[in-house]
Scaffold this motif. Sequence first.
Motif, short mmCIF file in Angstrom:
data_model
loop_
_atom_site.label_atom_id
_atom_site.label_comp_id
_atom_site.label_asym_id
_atom_site.label_seq_id
_atom_site.Cartn_x
_atom_site.Cartn_y
_atom_site.Cartn_z
N GLY A 1 44.92 -34.53 53.55
CA GLY A 1 45.99 -35.28 52.76
C GLY A 1 46.73 -34.59 52.01
N MET A 2 47.41 -33.47 52.74
CA MET A 2 48.26 -32.56 52.25
C MET A 2 49.70 -32.78 52.77
N THR A 3 50.57 -32.23 52.18
CA THR A 3 52.03 -32.30 52.70
C THR A 3 52.03 -30.92 53.64
N SER A 4 53.20 -31.19 54.58
CA SER A 4 53.38 -30.08 55.56
C SER A 4 53.64 -28.85 54.81
N SER A 5 54.36 -28.71 53.77
CA SER A 5 54.62 -27.55 53.01
C SER A 5 53.56 -26.76 52.36
N ARG A 6 52.66 -27.52 51.67
CA ARG A 6 51.59 -27.05 50.97
C ARG A 6 50.33 -26.72 52.54
N LEU A 7 50.38 -27.44 53.23
CA LEU A 7 49.40 -27.28 54.50
C LEU A 7 49.95 -25.69 55.17
#
Length: 121
Positions: free
Chosen positions: A43-49
């Motif tokens: 459940g993470m955004t691509s930038s955070r991931l």
Amino acid sequence: MDRSKVLAALSALANDKRFELVCLLMPLGETGLSAGEIGRHLGMTSSRLSFHLAALEQAGLIRSRRVSRKVFYMADLRGLGQTIGSLLRDCCMDHPEVRACCQPPAPGAIAPKAPARGPER
């Protein structure tokens, strides 16, 4: 493994999302997961991931491979093993009680519960 690498790896694992990410990848072996699939699972955004993947890869705990336009990530078993081995050898001095905690329980055995501890003083 030198001390700075061990500390970097332990520091990278000292984050709940990164720890969860390594646990997600461990059973998948060399197959791994694409970044998009990891993001959906966690459940993470691509930038955070990307931030978390970079930290784990730099610490030597995961690896990546490109297949066409996708990047797949898998646990780096050698890096994880070196980190844990160094901790056991260099920090815990191969103490038998610590080593015994690392052994899988015998088939059909019920793992003993840790003794209850009172409040810290």
